[in-house]
Motif scaffolding. Structure first.
Motif, PDB file in Angstrom:
ATOM      1  N   HIS A 282       0.845  -1.133   0.028  1.00 18.27           N
ATOM      2  CA  HIS A 282      -0.148  -0.112  -0.007  1.00 18.27           C
ATOM      3  C   HIS A 282       0.907   1.230   0.100  1.00 18.27           C
ATOM      4  O   HIS A 282       1.931   1.393   0.661  1.00 18.27           O
ATOM      5  N   GLY A 283       0.320   2.103  -0.619  1.00 17.06           N
ATOM      6  CA  GLY A 283       1.147   3.759  -0.735  1.00 17.06           C
ATOM      7  C   GLY A 283       0.842   4.480   0.132  1.00 17.06           C
ATOM      8  O   GLY A 283      -0.666   4.722   0.384  1.00 17.06           O
ATOM      9  N   THR A 284       1.751   5.374   0.598  1.00 15.87           N
ATOM     10  CA  THR A 284       1.395   6.255   1.782  1.00 15.87           C
ATOM     11  C   THR A 284       0.402   7.382   1.287  1.00 15.87           C
ATOM     12  O   THR A 284      -0.338   8.182   2.292  1.00 15.87           O
ATOM     13  N   LYS A 285       0.426   7.659  -0.126  1.00 16.33           N
ATOM     14  CA  LYS A 285      -0.313   9.037  -0.729  1.00 16.33           C
ATOM     15  C   LYS A 285      -1.474   8.302  -1.397  1.00 16.33           C
ATOM     16  O   LYS A 285      -1.923   9.155  -2.240  1.00 16.33           O
ATOM     17  N   ASP A 286      -1.884   7.082  -1.138  1.00 19.78           N
ATOM     18  CA  ASP A 286      -3.291   6.538  -1.656  1.00 19.78           C
ATOM     19  C   ASP A 286      -4.280   7.586  -1.322  1.00 19.78           C
ATOM     20  O   ASP A 286      -4.840   7.360  -0.085  1.00 19.78           O
ATOM     21  N   GLN A 287      -4.725   8.170  -2.411  1.00 23.78           N
ATOM     22  CA  GLN A 287      -5.972   9.131  -1.949  1.00 23.78           C
ATOM     23  C   GLN A 287      -7.348   8.360  -2.519  1.00 23.78           C
ATOM     24  O   GLN A 287      -8.360   8.980  -2.272  1.00 23.78           O
ATOM     25  N   THR A 288      -7.340   7.095  -2.893  1.00 27.17           N
ATOM     26  CA  THR A 288      -8.587   6.422  -3.460  1.00 27.17           C
ATOM     27  C   THR A 288      -8.874   5.538  -2.125  1.00 27.17           C
ATOM     28  O   THR A 288     -10.072   5.441  -1.654  1.00 27.17           O
ATOM     29  N   VAL A 289      -7.952   4.750  -1.781  1.00 22.44           N
ATOM     30  CA  VAL A 289      -7.991   3.660  -0.745  1.00 22.44           C
ATOM     31  C   VAL A 289      -6.995   4.250   0.345  1.00 22.44           C
ATOM     32  O   VAL A 289      -5.812   3.925   0.151  1.00 22.44           O
ATOM     33  N   PHE A 290      -7.130   5.064   1.336  1.00 23.39           N
ATOM     34  CA  PHE A 290      -6.199   5.519   2.267  1.00 23.39           C
ATOM     35  C   PHE A 290      -5.418   4.447   2.913  1.00 23.39           C
ATOM     36  O   PHE A 290      -5.832   3.272   3.247  1.00 23.39           O
ATOM     37  N   TYR A 291      -4.148   4.974   2.989  1.00 25.91           N
ATOM     38  CA  TYR A 291      -2.979   4.033   3.640  1.00 25.91           C
ATOM     39  C   TYR A 291      -3.658   3.263   4.887  1.00 25.91           C
ATOM     40  O   TYR A 291      -3.214   2.207   5.175  1.00 25.91           O
ATOM     41  N   LYS A 292      -4.362   4.014   6.007  1.00 23.68           N
ATOM     42  CA  LYS A 292      -4.919   3.551   7.079  1.00 23.68           C
ATOM     43  C   LYS A 292      -5.528   2.040   6.902  1.00 23.68           C
ATOM     44  O   LYS A 292      -5.518   1.099   7.922  1.00 23.68           O
ATOM     45  N   TYR A 293      -6.118   1.760   5.795  1.00 21.46           N
ATOM     46  CA  TYR A 293      -6.834   0.579   5.378  1.00 21.46           C
ATOM     47  C   TYR A 293      -5.843  -0.687   5.327  1.00 21.46           C
ATOM     48  O   TYR A 293      -6.450  -1.655   5.596  1.00 21.46           O
ATOM     49  N   ALA A 294      -4.801  -0.560   5.069  1.00 18.90           N
ATOM     50  CA  ALA A 294      -3.541  -1.662   5.008  1.00 18.90           C
ATOM     51  C   ALA A 294      -3.586  -1.840   6.434  1.00 18.90           C
ATOM     52  O   ALA A 294      -3.473  -3.300   6.713  1.00 18.90           O
ATOM     53  N   SER A 295      -3.655  -1.417   7.333  1.00 17.57           N
ATOM     54  CA  SER A 295      -3.268  -1.720   8.874  1.00 17.57           C
ATOM     55  C   SER A 295      -4.427  -2.302   9.521  1.00 17.57           C
ATOM     56  O   SER A 295      -4.793  -3.272  10.109  1.00 17.57           O
ATOM     57  N   LYS A 296      -5.695  -1.771   9.049  1.00 21.69           N
ATOM     58  CA  LYS A 296      -7.192  -2.322   9.300  1.00 21.69           C
ATOM     59  C   LYS A 296      -7.283  -3.630   8.918  1.00 21.69           C
ATOM     60  O   LYS A 296      -7.777  -4.483   9.529  1.00 21.69           O
ATOM     61  N   ILE A 297      -6.909  -3.957   7.666  1.00 26.46           N
ATOM     62  CA  ILE A 297      -6.993  -5.259   7.173  1.00 26.46           C
ATOM     63  C   ILE A 297      -6.248  -6.229   8.067  1.00 26.46           C
ATOM     64  O   ILE A 297      -6.761  -7.521   8.348  1.00 26.46           O
ATOM     65  N   LEU A 298      -4.872  -5.837   8.186  1.00 26.48           N
ATOM     66  CA  LEU A 298      -4.130  -6.549   8.877  1.00 26.48           C
ATOM     67  C   LEU A 298      -4.699  -7.069  10.212  1.00 26.48           C
ATOM     68  O   LEU A 298      -4.548  -8.191  10.756  1.00 26.48           O
ATOM     69  N   GLU A 299      -5.162  -6.073  10.981  1.00 27.20           N
ATOM     70  CA  GLU A 299      -5.822  -6.314  12.330  1.00 27.20           C
ATOM     71  C   GLU A 299      -7.008  -7.296  12.157  1.00 27.20           C
ATOM     72  O   GLU A 299      -7.245  -7.547  13.282  1.00 27.20           O
ATOM     73  N   THR A 300      -7.776  -7.173  11.006  1.00 31.60           N
ATOM     74  CA  THR A 300      -8.877  -7.915  11.067  1.00 31.60           C
ATOM     75  C   THR A 300      -8.641  -9.190  10.711  1.00 31.60           C
ATOM     76  O   THR A 300      -9.319 -10.204  10.950  1.00 31.60           O
ATOM     77  N   LEU A 301      -7.458  -9.759  10.245  1.00 24.28           N
ATOM     78  CA  LEU A 301      -7.040 -11.193  10.022  1.00 24.28           C
ATOM     79  C   LEU A 301      -7.008 -11.981  11.207  1.00 24.28           C
ATOM     80  O   LEU A 301      -7.046 -11.234  12.253  1.00 24.28           O
ATOM     81  N   PRO A 302      -7.403 -13.230  11.230  1.00 24.05           N
ATOM     82  CA  PRO A 302      -7.275 -14.056  12.251  1.00 24.05           C
ATOM     83  C   PRO A 302      -5.795 -13.907  12.974  1.00 24.05           C
ATOM     84  O   PRO A 302      -4.634 -13.808  12.441  1.00 24.05           O
ATOM     85  N   PRO A 303      -5.785 -13.906  14.350  1.00 22.07           N
ATOM     86  CA  PRO A 303      -4.229 -13.702  15.025  1.00 22.07           C
ATOM     87  C   PRO A 303      -3.413 -14.535  14.304  1.00 22.07           C
ATOM     88  O   PRO A 303      -2.202 -13.973  14.405  1.00 22.07           O
ATOM     89  N   GLU A 304      -3.280 -15.778  14.366  1.00 23.46           N
ATOM     90  CA  GLU A 304      -2.417 -16.596  13.668  1.00 23.46           C
ATOM     91  C   GLU A 304      -1.611 -16.185  12.165  1.00 23.46           C
ATOM     92  O   GLU A 304      -0.750 -16.435  12.048  1.00 23.46           O
ATOM     93  N   THR A 305      -2.604 -15.827  11.491  1.00 25.10           N
ATOM     94  CA  THR A 305      -2.484 -14.949  10.300  1.00 25.10           C
ATOM     95  C   THR A 305      -1.908 -13.851  10.229  1.00 25.10           C
ATOM     96  O   THR A 305      -0.678 -13.641   9.598  1.00 25.10           O
ATOM     97  N   THR A 307       0.314 -13.005  12.415  1.00 25.10           N
ATOM     98  CA  THR A 307       1.838 -13.324  12.683  1.00 25.10           C
ATOM     99  C   THR A 307       2.462 -13.633  11.536  1.00 25.10           C
ATOM    100  O   THR A 307       3.830 -13.607  11.351  1.00 25.10           O
ATOM    101  N   GLN A 308       1.836 -14.237  10.295  1.00 22.05           N
ATOM    102  CA  GLN A 308       2.486 -14.735   9.100  1.00 22.05           C
ATOM    103  C   GLN A 308       2.529 -13.965   8.061  1.00 22.05           C
ATOM    104  O   GLN A 308       2.886 -14.212   6.787  1.00 22.05           O
ATOM    105  N   SER A 309       1.747 -12.730   8.361  1.00 22.18           N
ATOM    106  CA  SER A 309       1.448 -11.744   7.410  1.00 22.18           C
ATOM    107  C   SER A 309       2.536 -10.487   7.243  1.00 22.18           C
ATOM    108  O   SER A 309       3.259 -10.280   8.237  1.00 22.18           O
ATOM    109  N   GLN A 310       2.527  -9.572   6.201  1.00 25.08           N
ATOM    110  CA  GLN A 310       3.403  -8.574   6.289  1.00 25.08           C
ATOM    111  C   GLN A 310       2.517  -7.314   5.542  1.00 25.08           C
ATOM    112  O   GLN A 310       1.920  -7.636   4.461  1.00 25.08           O
ATOM    113  N   LEU A 311       3.099  -6.202   5.926  1.00 27.51           N
ATOM    114  CA  LEU A 311       2.791  -5.014   5.288  1.00 27.51           C
ATOM    115  C   LEU A 311       3.949  -4.251   4.373  1.00 27.51           C
ATOM    116  O   LEU A 311       4.908  -3.967   5.053  1.00 27.51           O
TER     117      LEU A 311
END
Length: 344
Positions: A282-305, A307-311
């Protein structure tokens, strides 16, 4: 005694007709359902159209059509048949050409790459229906079944990320353990949608935009434009689809209102994502889907997932990462997919 016949007559006149009418409507058998109306795709345009210069039917090699209940789908297969299978899902407005700098590179590295136009875009039909997650998920599931693909690596960009999430939640057995979401939608909050997008996606505005006079006017503007530079083709294909395809604007409108750009928290947190590896770019200057949504997606994943995922953060990157940062995308995809293959 005189009033008794009068009362009976009054009862007959006031009660019986509504009773008979109600019985008729309750017992009447419905008409057979109307067939799904199909709007034409870019395939309907003459070969002399400027659209064919920018996004021809053979934009990628080895293309074909397949007919499904919701319309005909255009797809392409790149790379060796024995290669590890990857599905690339494009976003809201630009068809499969958005992967032009990514797909050939993956194919050259030995992957078997599937690209296709979503319903309502490019060379796939535009059914007159609701463009929700179920429509897109079913489209991909039927396409994989048709191609006899048991499983695949799923990669989506923008709304394609939302589709990838919904698809994994619905058909986890068709998805390999590694999933890539690029500038991914799926969790966008309504308040973050631009007012212009909300206004333009309203049914009234879409009815006007799809009218013959408006499309004729847009076609005139397109025909009067000079030949575009290579890097400017993507916005032009959006305008061309809007001008020439009666179902395009309605597809975009319904996708914004009903589609998988929002509401995918349940899919992302479902057992379909359990013990998988997810790569977010994800890009920090994304004006269509704001950068904050990358972290939100990561936080929504199951806990064990989680730990195996990356941004992977792209500093100063906008929304069109597959065009502006294609080399970075390819490098990260190859590195991410280079891990051990999932067990069958």
């Amino acid at each position: 005694m005189v009033s008794h016949p009068l009362q009976c007559l009054t009862f007959s006149l006031l009660i019986l007709p509504p009773l008979i009418l109600s019985t008729y409507f309750l017992a009447a058998f419905p008409k057979p359902p109307e067939p799904l109306y199909m709007h034409s795709s870019l395939a309907s345009l003459p070969k002399t159209s400027k659209t064919w210069e920018i996004y021809p039917e053979d934009f990628y090699p080895n293309g074909a059509y397949v007919a499904f209940p919701s319309g005909r789908v255009r797809y392409w297969l790149l790379g060796p048949e024995e290669g590890r299978k990857i599905v690339l899902i494009h976003g809201l407005s630009i068809p499969a050409m958005i992967w032009k700098n990514i797909a050939p590179e993956l194919a050259s590295r030995g992957y078997r790459v599937l690209l296709y136009d979503l319903y309502g875009r490019g060379y796939s039909d535009a059914p007159q229906t609701t463009y929700d997650a179920n429509l897109y998920v079913t489209q991909l599931a039927l396409l994989m079944q048709y191609l006899k693909w048991d499983r695949a690596l799923i990669t989506g960009v923008s709304m394609g990320g939302g589709i990838a999430a919904a698809f994994t939640g619905s058909f986890p057995h068709l998805v390999e353990d590694q999933i890539v979401l690029i500038a991914s939608a799926g969790l966008i909050e309504t308040n973050d949608l631009p007012r212009t997008a909300k206004f333009m996606s309203s049914p009234l505005v879409q009815t006007v935009a799809a009218s013959a006079p408006v499309r004729k006017y847009l076609q005139g503007l397109i025909n009067s434009t000079h030949h575009a530079e290579k890097d400017q083709l993507d916005p032009i294909i959006v305008r061309m689809q809007s001008a020439h395809l009666p179902g395009y604007n309605a597809a975009l409108s319904s996708s914004l209102r009903d589609g998988p750009i929002r509401g995918q928290a349940a899919a992302l947190s479902s057992t379909g994502f359990k013990n998988r590896k997810v790569l977010l770019i994800h890009g920090t200057k994304d004006q269509t889907v704001f950068y904050k949504y990358a972290s939100k997606i990561l936080e929504t994943l199951p806990p064990e997932t989680q730990t195996q995922s990356q941004l992977v953060t792209v500093e100063d990157g906008g929304h069109d990462l597959t065009i502006t940062h294609s080399d970075l995308i390819v490098q990260n995809l190859l590195a991410f997919y280079a891990g051990p293959k999932p067990t069958a």
